[in-house]
Design an enzyme around this catalytic site. Structure first.
Site, PDB file in Angstrom:
ATOM      1  N   HIS A  55      29.176  32.810 -25.435  1.00  0.00           N
ATOM      2  CA  HIS A  55      29.662  31.999 -24.305  1.00  0.00           C
ATOM      3  C   HIS A  55      29.389  32.665 -22.946  1.00  0.00           C
ATOM      4  O   HIS A  55      28.729  32.064 -22.094  1.00  0.00           O
ATOM      5  CB  HIS A  55      31.144  31.667 -24.495  1.00  0.00           C
ATOM      6  CG  HIS A  55      31.845  31.218 -23.248  1.00  0.00           C
ATOM      7  ND1 HIS A  55      31.528  30.043 -22.605  1.00  0.00           N
ATOM      8  CD2 HIS A  55      32.828  31.805 -22.511  1.00  0.00           C
ATOM      9  CE1 HIS A  55      32.297  29.924 -21.522  1.00  0.00           C
ATOM     10  NE2 HIS A  55      33.092  30.985 -21.448  1.00  0.00           N
ATOM     11  N   HIS A  79      33.214  37.720 -17.508  1.00  0.00           N
ATOM     12  CA  HIS A  79      34.290  36.909 -16.926  1.00  0.00           C
ATOM     13  C   HIS A  79      35.518  36.693 -17.806  1.00  0.00           C
ATOM     14  O   HIS A  79      36.606  36.464 -17.287  1.00  0.00           O
ATOM     15  CB  HIS A  79      33.752  35.556 -16.434  1.00  0.00           C
ATOM     16  CG  HIS A  79      33.596  34.529 -17.509  1.00  0.00           C
ATOM     17  ND1 HIS A  79      32.464  34.409 -18.262  1.00  0.00           N
ATOM     18  CD2 HIS A  79      34.458  33.582 -17.968  1.00  0.00           C
ATOM     19  CE1 HIS A  79      32.611  33.420 -19.126  1.00  0.00           C
ATOM     20  NE2 HIS A  79      33.815  32.902 -18.973  1.00  0.00           N
ATOM     21  N   GLU A  83      40.909  38.609 -19.204  1.00  0.00           N
ATOM     22  CA  GLU A  83      41.899  37.648 -19.680  1.00  0.00           C
ATOM     23  C   GLU A  83      42.102  37.755 -21.193  1.00  0.00           C
ATOM     24  O   GLU A  83      43.231  37.694 -21.665  1.00  0.00           O
ATOM     25  CB  GLU A  83      41.441  36.227 -19.302  1.00  0.00           C
ATOM     26  CG  GLU A  83      42.444  35.133 -19.597  1.00  0.00           C
ATOM     27  CD  GLU A  83      43.712  35.238 -18.742  1.00  0.00           C
ATOM     28  OE1 GLU A  83      43.761  36.100 -17.850  1.00  0.00           O
ATOM     29  OE2 GLU A  83      44.652  34.471 -19.002  1.00  0.00           O
ATOM     30  N   ASP A  84      41.020  37.943 -21.924  1.00  0.00           N
ATOM     31  CA  ASP A  84      41.114  37.822 -23.381  1.00  0.00           C
ATOM     32  C   ASP A  84      41.060  39.137 -24.154  1.00  0.00           C
ATOM     33  O   ASP A  84      41.225  39.129 -25.372  1.00  0.00           O
ATOM     34  CB  ASP A  84      39.965  36.930 -23.903  1.00  0.00           C
ATOM     35  CG  ASP A  84      40.064  35.518 -23.349  1.00  0.00           C
ATOM     36  OD1 ASP A  84      41.151  35.169 -22.868  1.00  0.00           O
ATOM     37  OD2 ASP A  84      39.066  34.786 -23.400  1.00  0.00           O
ATOM     38  N   ASP A 146      31.052  28.519 -16.003  1.00  0.00           N
ATOM     39  CA  ASP A 146      31.935  28.691 -17.161  1.00  0.00           C
ATOM     40  C   ASP A 146      32.341  27.333 -17.710  1.00  0.00           C
ATOM     41  O   ASP A 146      32.233  27.046 -18.896  1.00  0.00           O
ATOM     42  CB  ASP A 146      33.163  29.498 -16.699  1.00  0.00           C
ATOM     43  CG  ASP A 146      34.189  29.700 -17.800  1.00  0.00           C
ATOM     44  OD1 ASP A 146      33.785  29.846 -18.974  1.00  0.00           O
ATOM     45  OD2 ASP A 146      35.396  29.726 -17.480  1.00  0.00           O
ATOM     46  N   ASP A 266      19.321  -1.485 -12.054  1.00  0.00           N
ATOM     47  CA  ASP A 266      18.755  -0.374 -11.280  1.00  0.00           C
ATOM     48  C   ASP A 266      19.293   0.961 -11.754  1.00  0.00           C
ATOM     49  O   ASP A 266      20.006   1.656 -11.058  1.00  0.00           O
ATOM     50  CB  ASP A 266      19.002  -0.570  -9.780  1.00  0.00           C
ATOM     51  CG  ASP A 266      20.467  -0.846  -9.465  1.00  0.00           C
ATOM     52  OD1 ASP A 266      21.224  -1.167 -10.398  1.00  0.00           O
ATOM     53  OD2 ASP A 266      20.848  -0.714  -8.298  1.00  0.00           O
TER      54      ASP A 266
HETATM   55 MN    MN Z   1      34.851  31.385 -20.160  1.00  0.00          MN
END
Ligand code: MN
Length: 736
Positions: A55, A79, A83-84, A146, A266
């Site tokens: 990812h 990134h 956080e993870d 992201d 169109d």
């Molecule tokens: Mn992400």
């Protein structure tokens, strides 16, 4: 690290993209970032089953498509680590530098917030908040990449979650991409959102477009050829392309025009790319000469660029088969800006990889310039402004709504934004669950819960704490109302008392039409306004009664008043004979009356004085500064003054009776001190009628002398002669 085939493929595609525009990029550093993220994410997998690291590499690849700088690429790879995983910003700063760690921090902060809303206004605030939270616009570009990658791989999530993410993307991120001028990301996000939010419509559109594929391709080829031939005839060199519009824009058109898919024709847009602006206008002339333009559909974004700096000529014409077709005419350079928007300004260019900030500022100042020419200051500027002037803060209500405040705002501003009563009753707030005082300054991302108390009331000090005009005006209004209430009460009292003289009262008078006229005559809207003005002293009760009652009533006092005056006179005349004060005080306008000197303040000739008429006791004279005098009934107040007789005669010898006054002396307790003081006092020709001495612990003493003086002048002489003596610390007149 490249053991996993999915990972290997992802990395290769990133490398290829980077090499296209950034051949001398430090690939070792990029690999290092991948290694760092890879080991941080460890065994984490995506819902698709792929290793998680696929990812962030995908996100970096999207940024490479935007030709972004090295820091943005590395930030994309890292990134999700903070956080993870257990990785910290400090770790990142150590290995990749402060700039990258700040960018990662920015992306992490935005990622922690879930934006869920169905309200357009709220969506707008969320978008502003995202921009406000990102000090560096690259943070938003990474976040957009992201989200784009997440949307591409959304299929593996359960339907409920897919819909939530898609809605958030449609509300927040697609409009952000549009504002930042990155058209292809906006279009891709919108189409992906449509696929997850309205799959029936999306697949029907896809089918329709696929079904007519060969037919459409033939049509596109024909139109392109037609345009090219016409341009050639006028020696204009340009390239023409045509392609179907993205699904979401077709869907929007169906919605706004209330049409069926079958009626939309169109769905193809043509684009002519040219070398310079002159050629663009020439090409436009040719197009309008060949095809009939649809009135009101021509837009000149070359002369007047969009706020995001997008430039192009747009026109809609009737095509060769009688159908409407949209044509965009622009230069190569304009095309580049249209494709990558603001990202163009962090583009890596050989030889100057780091002019990023300067470019950004230039871009923004050009944006501000172009803004001046626009009638409608667009929301985009609002957002970018926040980056230029890092002023506003965005905070959450406990229910998750976002509110915008100027920098430096406090919980009070928030409380007043919720409701005036919440503001008035605010005693404090909980910020992110913790209690803070009223002076706390709000910060973007705070969750604010206001604490109230029914006994709380706004105070003047609050004006120093608040920043918003709403809070300021509400607090001022409250304070003014309190003052007004007090003034009204006072006004009512004054008028009521005056009316008693005319044997009426406020309640009775209010019911008369005369009273209504008087209020109007005096220039007031209501009785309340009149009473408030009376309280503030803007007019007197006499102003009212003069208008309300006939002059004879006002000039000749009522029977009762007459009677009262008679009794008063009688008392005075009997008392006069006994009084020795009549030579001292002259009562203005009434001749000689019984005079008494108040025991509380012992006025002596020379003091500023005021008299109060007391039934049975004549006039009591007070010092004007006496507290008791200030508290006395104003109606009985009477002007008094010292007669000349109290002053000195030609030779300076004081005349008239003497008045008793007390002098308090604070001195060192030394032998002979008392004798020395009494000598000094008598030396001024002043008699001492009484003296008290009190010694204190630290060899100090307090003496009080009661002396008889002709007035203030003599008293002051006594005081100053005492003050000049050694061992005397302080001398003052004792007021009671
Ligand atoms: Mn992400």
């Amino acid at each position: 690290m490249l053991a996993d085939p999915a990972l290997k493929e992802a990395f290769q595609s990133l490398e290829t993209k980077l090499m296209e525009y950034y051949p001398d990029i430090d690939m070792a550093l990029i690999r290092k970032a991948v290694d760092f993220a890879s080991s941080a994410h460890g065994d984490q997998r995506r819902s698709s089953g792929e290793p998680y690291i696929v990812h962030p590499i995908g996100v970096a690849t999207i940024l490479a498509e935007l030709h972004m700088d090295k820091d943005s690429i590395i930030t994309a790879i890292l990134h999700d680590t903070v956080e993870d995983t257990h990785a910290s910003l400090e770790d990142i700063a150590k290995v990749f530098g402060d700039s990258v760690s700040e960018l990662v921090d920015g992306v992490t902060k935005i990622s922690r917030i879930t934006f869920r809303t169905s309200e357009e206004k709220q969506a707008e605030n969320f978008r502003k908040m995202v921009v406000a939270m990102a000090k560096d616009l690259r943070v938003i570009l990474v976040k957009l990449a992201d989200r784009t990658h997440n949307m591409r791989t959304l299929d593996y999530l359960p339907e409920k979650k897919r819909r939530l993410i898609a809605q958030e993307t449609l509300d927040i991120y697609a409009p952000l991409a549009a504002r930042l001028g990155i058209h292809w990301i906006k279009a891709e996000l919108e189409d992906l959102c449509l696929r997850h939010l309205k799959p029936e419509i999306y697949y029907k559109l896809a089918q329709l477009i696929a079904k007519k594929k060969s037919e459409r391709e033939k049509y596109i080829d024909e139109v392109i050829k037609n345009i090219e031939e016409n341009l050639k005839e006028y020696s204009i060199k340009g390239s023409v392309t045509g392609r179907p519009k993205h699904f979401y824009s077709i869907y929007k058109k169906m919605e706004s025009r209330n049409m069926n898919i079958e009626d939309i024709h169109d769905i193809v847009a043509f684009r002519i790319l040219l070398d310079n602006i002159t050629e663009c206008y020439k090409a436009l002339g040719v197009i309008h000469a060949v095809y009939k333009p649809v009135p009101g559909r021509f837009k000149d974004y070359v002369a007047m660029p969009k706020p995001n700096n997008y430039q192009s000529l747009h026109t809609t014409v009737i095509g060769p088969t009688g159908e409407r077709m949209e044509i965009q005419i622009r230069t190569q350079e304009m095309q580049q800006i249209a494709q990558s928007g603001i990202a163009a300004h962090w583009k890596y260019k050989e030889g100057r990889a780091d002019g990023a900030n300067q470019n950004k500022m230039e871009w923004l100042s050009r944006l501000l310039d172009s803004q001046k020419n626009l009638k409608d200051p667009t929301e985009f500027l609002e957002s970018v402004k926040l980056d230029l002037y890092p002023g506003d803060v965005f905070v959450f209500t406990p229910k998750g709504l976002v509110k915008e405040f100027p920098h430096g705002s406090t919980p009070l501003d928030f409380a007043y934004a919720v409701h005036t009563d919440v503001g008035h009753r605010c005693v404090g707030a909980k910020i992110n669950g913790k209690i803070v005082p009223l002076r706390y300054r709000l910060r973007s991302g705070d969750v604010v819960e206001i604490l109230t108390s029914t006994t709380q009331n706004p105070s003047k000090d609050w004006l120093k704490l608040v920043k918003t005009s709403r809070a300021i005006s509400k607090i001022r209004a409250f304070l003014k109302q309190i003052e007004r209430t007090k003034a009204r009460e006072l006004g009512e009292e004054v008028l009521e008392r005056d009316f008693r003289r005319f044997r009426t009262n406020l309640e009775k008078a209010t019911k008369t039409t005369e009273m209504a006229h008087v209020i109007k005559d005096l220039g007031y809207k209501s009785l309340d306004d009149l009473l408030v003005a009376l309280g503030y002293g803007k007019l007197t009760s006499r102003d009212v009664s003069r208008k309300l009652f006939p002059p004879e009533v006002i000039d000749s006092p009522s029977e009762e008043a007459q009677k009262e005056k008679g009794i008063f006179q009688k008392i005075i005349s009997t008392a006069l004979r006994k009084s020795d004060a009549r030579n001292v005080v002259m009562v203005s306008g009434m001749g000689d009356v019984l005079i008494r000197f108040a025991k509380c303040c012992h006025p002596i000739p020379g003091d500023p004085i005021v008299g109060f008429v007391t039934r049975g006791r004549g006039v009591t004279v007070h010092n004007t500064s006496c507290k008791k005098a200030l508290d006395s009934d104003n109606d009985r107040r009477i002007e008094v003054e010292w007669t000349k007789v109290t002053k000195a005669d030609k030779e300076g010898k004081p005349l008239g009776p003497k008045r008793s006054v007390k002098v308090k002396v604070f001195c060192n307790d030394t032998p002979g001190m008392l004798a020395s003081m009494t000598q000094t006092i008598s030396g001024q020709g002043v008699n001492i009628s009484q003296a008290t001495v009190r010694t204190m612990k630290d060899k100090k003493a307090v003496c009080v002398f009661e002396i008889l003086v002709t007035g203030v002048d003599q008293l002051n002489k006594v005081i100053s002669s005492l003050e000049s003596k050694e061992g005397i610390l302080n001398v003052e007149r004792q007021k009671s």
